[in-house]
Design a protein around this motif. Structure first.
Motif, PDB file in Angstrom:
ATOM      1  N   PRO A 246     -13.054  17.636   0.962  1.00 50.86           N
ATOM      2  CA  PRO A 246     -13.143  16.828   2.182  1.00 50.86           C
ATOM      3  C   PRO A 246     -13.383  17.677   3.423  1.00 50.86           C
ATOM      4  O   PRO A 246     -12.906  18.810   3.526  1.00 50.86           O
ATOM      5  N   VAL A 247     -14.139  17.113   4.358  1.00 50.63           N
ATOM      6  CA  VAL A 247     -14.334  17.774   5.650  1.00 50.63           C
ATOM      7  C   VAL A 247     -13.214  17.409   6.608  1.00 50.63           C
ATOM      8  O   VAL A 247     -13.084  17.999   7.682  1.00 50.63           O
ATOM      9  N   ASP A 248     -12.399  16.436   6.220  1.00 49.75           N
ATOM     10  CA  ASP A 248     -11.252  16.052   7.033  1.00 49.75           C
ATOM     11  C   ASP A 248     -10.250  15.307   6.166  1.00 49.75           C
ATOM     12  O   ASP A 248     -10.625  14.558   5.259  1.00 49.75           O
ATOM     13  N   VAL A 249      -8.964  15.518   6.455  1.00 47.25           N
ATOM     14  CA  VAL A 249      -7.884  14.847   5.741  1.00 47.25           C
ATOM     15  C   VAL A 249      -6.879  14.316   6.752  1.00 47.25           C
ATOM     16  O   VAL A 249      -6.391  15.054   7.597  1.00 47.25           O
ATOM     17  N   GLN A 250      -6.586  13.022   6.676  1.00 48.81           N
ATOM     18  CA  GLN A 250      -5.514  12.429   7.453  1.00 48.81           C
ATOM     19  C   GLN A 250      -4.397  12.056   6.483  1.00 48.81           C
ATOM     20  O   GLN A 250      -4.530  11.104   5.708  1.00 48.81           O
ATOM     21  N   SER A 251      -3.321  12.816   6.518  1.00 50.73           N
ATOM     22  CA  SER A 251      -2.238  12.653   5.549  1.00 50.73           C
ATOM     23  C   SER A 251      -1.353  11.463   5.896  1.00 50.73           C
ATOM     24  O   SER A 251      -1.061  11.209   7.065  1.00 50.73           O
ATOM     25  N   PHE A 252      -0.912  10.748   4.857  1.00 49.93           N
ATOM     26  CA  PHE A 252       0.039   9.662   5.005  1.00 49.93           C
ATOM     27  C   PHE A 252       1.460  10.213   4.853  1.00 49.93           C
ATOM     28  O   PHE A 252       1.664  11.362   4.470  1.00 49.93           O
ATOM     29  N   ASN A 253       2.454   9.374   5.124  1.00 51.16           N
ATOM     30  CA  ASN A 253       3.842   9.799   4.957  1.00 51.16           C
ATOM     31  C   ASN A 253       4.126  10.230   3.526  1.00 51.16           C
ATOM     32  O   ASN A 253       4.911  11.145   3.280  1.00 51.16           O
ATOM     33  N   SER A 254       3.500   9.554   2.556  1.00 50.79           N
ATOM     34  CA  SER A 254       3.748   9.830   1.137  1.00 50.79           C
ATOM     35  C   SER A 254       2.741  10.820   0.561  1.00 50.79           C
ATOM     36  O   SER A 254       2.512  10.828  -0.643  1.00 50.79           O
ATOM     37  N   PHE A 255       2.142  11.641   1.377  1.00 48.35           N
ATOM     38  CA  PHE A 255       1.104  12.579   0.950  1.00 48.35           C
ATOM     39  C   PHE A 255       1.587  13.421  -0.237  1.00 48.35           C
ATOM     40  O   PHE A 255       2.637  14.045  -0.194  1.00 48.35           O
ATOM     41  N   GLN A 256       0.811  13.389  -1.318  1.00 48.03           N
ATOM     42  CA  GLN A 256       1.026  14.171  -2.538  1.00 48.03           C
ATOM     43  C   GLN A 256       2.319  13.811  -3.277  1.00 48.03           C
ATOM     44  O   GLN A 256       2.765  14.554  -4.132  1.00 48.03           O
ATOM     45  N   GLN A 257       2.893  12.663  -2.955  1.00 48.12           N
ATOM     46  CA  GLN A 257       4.035  12.202  -3.744  1.00 48.12           C
ATOM     47  C   GLN A 257       3.510  11.509  -4.995  1.00 48.12           C
ATOM     48  O   GLN A 257       2.682  10.613  -4.908  1.00 48.12           O
ATOM     49  N   ARG A 258       4.017  11.917  -6.130  1.00 49.26           N
ATOM     50  CA  ARG A 258       3.531  11.364  -7.389  1.00 49.26           C
ATOM     51  C   ARG A 258       4.052   9.947  -7.586  1.00 49.26           C
ATOM     52  O   ARG A 258       5.151   9.604  -7.203  1.00 49.26           O
ATOM     53  N   GLY A 259       3.232   9.135  -8.198  1.00 48.20           N
ATOM     54  CA  GLY A 259       3.606   7.750  -8.454  1.00 48.20           C
ATOM     55  C   GLY A 259       2.363   6.935  -8.746  1.00 48.20           C
ATOM     56  O   GLY A 259       1.234   7.413  -8.637  1.00 48.20           O
ATOM     57  N   SER A 260       2.589   5.705  -9.136  1.00 48.72           N
ATOM     58  CA  SER A 260       1.465   4.836  -9.500  1.00 48.72           C
ATOM     59  C   SER A 260       1.289   3.706  -8.499  1.00 48.72           C
ATOM     60  O   SER A 260       0.793   2.642  -8.842  1.00 48.72           O
ATOM     61  N   ALA A 261       1.717   3.940  -7.267  1.00 47.75           N
ATOM     62  CA  ALA A 261       1.657   2.884  -6.248  1.00 47.75           C
ATOM     63  C   ALA A 261       0.218   2.547  -5.889  1.00 47.75           C
ATOM     64  O   ALA A 261      -0.661   3.405  -5.869  1.00 47.75           O
ATOM     65  N   ILE A 262      -0.010   1.268  -5.606  1.00 43.25           N
ATOM     66  CA  ILE A 262      -1.301   0.807  -5.109  1.00 43.25           C
ATOM     67  C   ILE A 262      -1.354   1.077  -3.607  1.00 43.25           C
ATOM     68  O   ILE A 262      -0.382   0.853  -2.894  1.00 43.25           O
ATOM     69  N   ARG A 263      -2.486   1.535  -3.128  1.00 44.95           N
ATOM     70  CA  ARG A 263      -2.635   1.839  -1.707  1.00 44.95           C
ATOM     71  C   ARG A 263      -3.740   0.992  -1.091  1.00 44.95           C
ATOM     72  O   ARG A 263      -4.706   0.640  -1.748  1.00 44.95           O
ATOM     73  N   ARG A 264      -3.581   0.712   0.189  1.00 44.32           N
ATOM     74  CA  ARG A 264      -4.635   0.028   0.941  1.00 44.32           C
ATOM     75  C   ARG A 264      -4.523   0.400   2.412  1.00 44.32           C
ATOM     76  O   ARG A 264      -3.457   0.790   2.894  1.00 44.32           O
ATOM     77  N   VAL A 265      -5.633   0.275   3.119  1.00 39.90           N
ATOM     78  CA  VAL A 265      -5.692   0.489   4.564  1.00 39.90           C
ATOM     79  C   VAL A 265      -6.299  -0.754   5.181  1.00 39.90           C
ATOM     80  O   VAL A 265      -7.279  -1.292   4.646  1.00 39.90           O
TER      81      VAL A 265
END
Length: 495
Positions: A246-265
């Motif tokens: 990536p040329v840019d990364v905007q990290s979320f609170n759960s960045f790199q936390q393992r799990g099978s959660a569904i994500r959406r923006v």
């Protein structure tokens, strides 16, 4: 990218504004009617069931998490929509040319193309394909494909509504549009940005938040192709250009936390861009582009005043604030051009500034009187904010939204207020405090969303240089280094 997007599908956007505003939040009383169909084949047809009051399922994915079906809108209309079944959250809906009725005359059918129509009104919406089957992926993507091949002829991920799902490519030809039609997200050549359409005659839309690619791990190559955005399952928004890096990364609170959660923006009706993950029982806020409520484009509504950490009031401090703002949407629209449109009175206020002035054009003027005169003589100008210390004049070519309250009384606002919202009418009585800012509803309703584009170069100078000049180079507000900013803000109201 400073080229305005072409204006297309006017009718479609006008209808979508009406329908989408009704779809922002809905709850199905129970799980959608049992639907075991995981693909629609040629010859499929269905009509709305009059006994269903919310959502009628037609198609599900293999996991049962997503469903395509009829969503009842305003009791008498319907939308063809994809929802997240456990939460009943709307993720995508078709953009019809006119509203479809919840009637046995309305039907959806598949004959190679997925079509929503009725015999009187004709075709409301169609994919315009020649496929063999329709299916939903386990990421909520609605797909039309051919038998005996993996050839994808059409997918809903190419036509997002207000939501971006995991691993869905978001390109510069797409936009996310809020359910009320006021706010949109677009990609530029090396940035992503949020825009507001406060005035249907305004062109282009007003940019109010911008995040430029930091290019920390990879650089954007001129001529190397357009950038695109992807929501990663690892918990970040990544911007890419023909590379896995990536040329840019905007990290979320759960960045790199393992799990099978569904994500959406999703771009919300208040103009904020928020990220969520599904815990199995509820959606949890995981990211927000704008962490300070006072930096939202209209946090306190029309002619509102936002004081950080305290709440909302009105620019006219004699007026009681309510959650809809200080002036009605009907009065706060159009412009002051033409016969009968130039009846207004003037409201002045010290100690105010625009929440996103660093992204606005400005002119340097010798005095406050010159700044006010320039706005007064311009029938499309709704107001101006002037700094006596820097001489910068910011003029508003759209109806007045929320202003920031500041301690510097040399920053002065000049605002036009239509007759009927004025001295004897809607702006009267005492000074009120706001309730939770993210719970403030934006009730401005305007005629349509015509097209959404990136902010053109104005004849006036761009705002960033003036912002640095006025504020001594301090990187605050929505133009600060968002890649390093913390998004661990408390959500102020329960969705």
């Amino acid at each position: 990218m400073d080229t305005k997007k072409p204006i297309t599908f006017l009718t479609r956007f006008l209808v979508s504004l009406c329908i989408l505003s009704s779809l922002t939040r809905f709850r199905v009383g129970s799980t959608p009617a049992a639907a075991t169909t995981q693909q629609l084949l040629r010859g499929f047809a269905a009509t709305p069931n009059p006994s269903i009051s919310t959502f009628q399922s037609l198609l599900v994915d293999s996991t049962g998490n997503y469903s395509l079906g009829f969503l009842r809108v305003n009791k008498v209309q319907l939308a063809l929509a994809v929802i997240h079944v456990p939460s009943s959250e709307l993720l995508w809906d078709a953009k019809p040319t006119s509203p479809a009725r919840w009637s046995d005359k309305t039907r959806v059918f598949f004959h190679g193309s997925l079509v929503l129509s009725d015999p009187q009104a004709g075709v409301f919406w169609s994919t315009g394909t020649e496929g063999d089957r329709v299916s939903l992926t386990n990421t909520s993507n609605l797909v039309i494909s051919l038998d005996g091949s993996n050839s994808m002829l059409w997918q809903s991920f190419d036509f997002p509504s207000d939501t971006l799902m995991e691993n869905q490519n978001f390109t510069s030809t797409m936009s996310l549009v809020s359910s009320n039609g006021l706010y949109s997200m677009w990609l530029g050549s090396d940035f992503m940005a949020l825009y507001a359409r406060f005035n249907r005659s305004s062109d282009p839309d007003q940019i109010y938040w911008k995040h430029r690619a930091l290019q920390a791990k990879a650089e954007i190559i001129e001529g190397g192709g357009p950038v695109y955005l992807v929501l990663s399952s690892d918990g970040y928004l990544g911007m890419y250009q023909n590379s896995s890096v990536p040329v840019d990364v905007q990290s979320f609170n759960s960045f790199q936390q393992r799990g099978s959660a569904i994500r959406r923006v999703r771009i919300e009706p208040d103009g904020n861009l928020k990220g969520y993950y599904w815990t199995g029982s509820k959606w949890v806020l995981d990211y927000q582009a704008i962490s300070d409520p006072c930096e939202l484009p209209s946090a306190c509504g029309s002619y509102g005043l936002c004081q950080p950490g305290k709440g909302c009031s009105c620019l006219d401090n004699r007026t009681s604030y309510n959650s809809g703002g200080c002036v009605s949407a009907e009065i706060n629209s159009g412009d002051f051009c033409g016969d009968g449109n130039n009846n207004y009175w003037v409201l002045r206020r010290q100690g105010v500034e625009l929440p996103y002035k660093e992204l606005m054009g400005y002119e340097k003027m010798e005095s406050l009187a010159q700044c006010e005169s320039a706005c007064e003589e311009n029938c499309t100008c709704w107001g101006a904010v002037y700094s006596n210390s820097s001489g910068l004049c910011y003029m508003l070519d759209y109806p007045v939204q929320t202003l920031l309250e500041v301690s510097d009384v040399t920053k002065v606002g000049y605002f036009k207020v239509r007759e009927g919202a004025g001295k004897k009418g809607g702006m009267e009585v005492g000074y009120g405090l706001g309730i939770g800012l993210l719970c403030v509803g934006v009730v401005l309703v305007f005629g349509g969303v015509v097209g959404f584009g990136l902010h053109r170069v104005r004849s006036r100078r761009r705002g960033v240089a003036g912002y640095v000049e006025e504020d001594g180079g301090v990187g605050v507000g929505p133009y600060k280094d968002l890649g390093a900013a913390s998004f661990r803000s408390i959500e102020l109201c329960e969705r």
